[in-house]
Design an enzyme around this catalytic site. Structure first.
Site, PDB file in Angstrom:
ATOM      1  N   GLU A  13      -2.263  -6.993   7.521  1.00  0.00           N
ATOM      2  CA  GLU A  13      -0.955  -6.938   8.177  1.00  0.00           C
ATOM      3  C   GLU A  13      -0.911  -7.851   9.404  1.00  0.00           C
ATOM      4  O   GLU A  13      -1.945  -8.224   9.968  1.00  0.00           O
ATOM      5  CB  GLU A  13      -0.644  -5.484   8.567  1.00  0.00           C
ATOM      6  CG  GLU A  13       0.725  -5.253   9.188  1.00  0.00           C
ATOM      7  CD  GLU A  13       1.888  -5.692   8.304  1.00  0.00           C
ATOM      8  OE1 GLU A  13       2.110  -6.921   8.212  1.00  0.00           O
ATOM      9  OE2 GLU A  13       2.569  -4.819   7.737  1.00  0.00           O
ATOM     10  N   HIS A  60       0.817  -1.212   0.000  1.00  0.00           N
ATOM     11  CA  HIS A  60       0.000   0.000   0.000  1.00  0.00           C
ATOM     12  C   HIS A  60       0.855   1.268   0.000  1.00  0.00           C
ATOM     13  O   HIS A  60       2.041   1.243   0.361  1.00  0.00           O
ATOM     14  CB  HIS A  60      -0.910   0.019   1.232  1.00  0.00           C
ATOM     15  CG  HIS A  60      -0.158   0.008   2.527  1.00  0.00           C
ATOM     16  ND1 HIS A  60       0.436   1.132   3.057  1.00  0.00           N
ATOM     17  CD2 HIS A  60       0.131  -0.995   3.393  1.00  0.00           C
ATOM     18  CE1 HIS A  60       1.040   0.831   4.188  1.00  0.00           C
ATOM     19  NE2 HIS A  60       0.881  -0.467   4.413  1.00  0.00           N
TER      20      HIS A  60
END
Length: 238
Positions: free
Chosen positions: A107, A32
């Site tokens: 994550e 990202h």
């Protein structure tokens, strides 16, 4: 007659080659764009943090790059906002109608380290900080965190499921530094994954039930935007 037979044979072999090549599944893994917490040096884990101005520009840059390449059949993303926002930009330029969220691409949960600054982690949460950098891969991080093995297992399982669904096709997957590190180390069995940079392009191939790293940590598309040089490095203590 002989000439016709040679041409037919060549045509047959060419078709055979194309068939073999089509069995290669290409997954473009993207980290990202930069977030407010990335820039501040705060540990995100599974806590939400928005793309900052640089991160938004990075998302535009990577979307423009991927939009000029071979069109993917699908765009997948972690269900965390920073990844989804990056993926939505990519999907738009690649003419993909939706972003498919996969929770297992999120994550790593880093327990009681989440929300702290990297520079204060060792002092405020020494046990969790030590567990994060431990070479004992089955050690869970105190405070509800995952072990590295748990992260690897869910990350690779998600990747395997995507590859199985898109055999011989090209897809884009937007995820996180910790997940990219886990995938790289599980595939290569290397001792270090190096720095995982925001908005980097990392390409893996799946062929004959084997994973191959095609390219890694490519940020050539960010030359006019910039990026944090420190990136994510789960191998070295801050």
């Amino acid at each position: 007659m002989g000439h016709e037979w040679i041409d037919a044979e060549k045509e047959f072999k060419w078709s055979e080659d194309v068939k073999v090549e089509s069995e290669v599944t290409e997954i473009v893994l993207v980290r990202h764009g930069e977030t407010t917490w990335n820039a501040a040096g705060r540990i995100q884990g599974q806590i939400e943090s928005d793309l900052n101005e640089v991160g938004q520009k990075q998302a535009v840059a990577i979307a423009e790059r991927l939009g000029k390449e071979e069109r993917p059949v699908a765009v997948y993303s972690s269900d965390l906002k920073r990844a989804k926002d990056t993926a939505l930009m990519i999907a738009k330029t690649c003419f993909c109608p939706e972003v498919i969220e996969v929770p297992d691409l999120k994550e790593r949960h880093v327990g009681s380290l989440q929300g702290l600054y990297w520079k204060e982690g060792a002092e405020k949460e020494p046990e969790a900080y030590s567990a994060f950098f431990s070479s004992q891969n089955d050690l869970e991080i105190p405070g509800g965190g995952e072990s590295f093995d748990q992260l690897c297992d869910r990350s690779m399982n998600a990747l395997e499921q995507i590859a199985k669904k898109h055999k011989g096709e090209r897809v884009i997957v937007v995820t996180h530094g910790g997940v990219l590190r886990a995938i790289y180390l599980r595939i290569t069995q290397a001792s270090s994954a190096g720095k995982l940079l925001n908005a980097s392009v990392n390409v893996v191939h799946r062929r004959d039930d084997k994973w191959i790293i095609d390219s890694w940590s490519d940020v050539s598309h960010l030359s006019s935007v910039g990026f944090l040089q420190r990136g994510f490095d789960g191998d070295a203590k801050a």
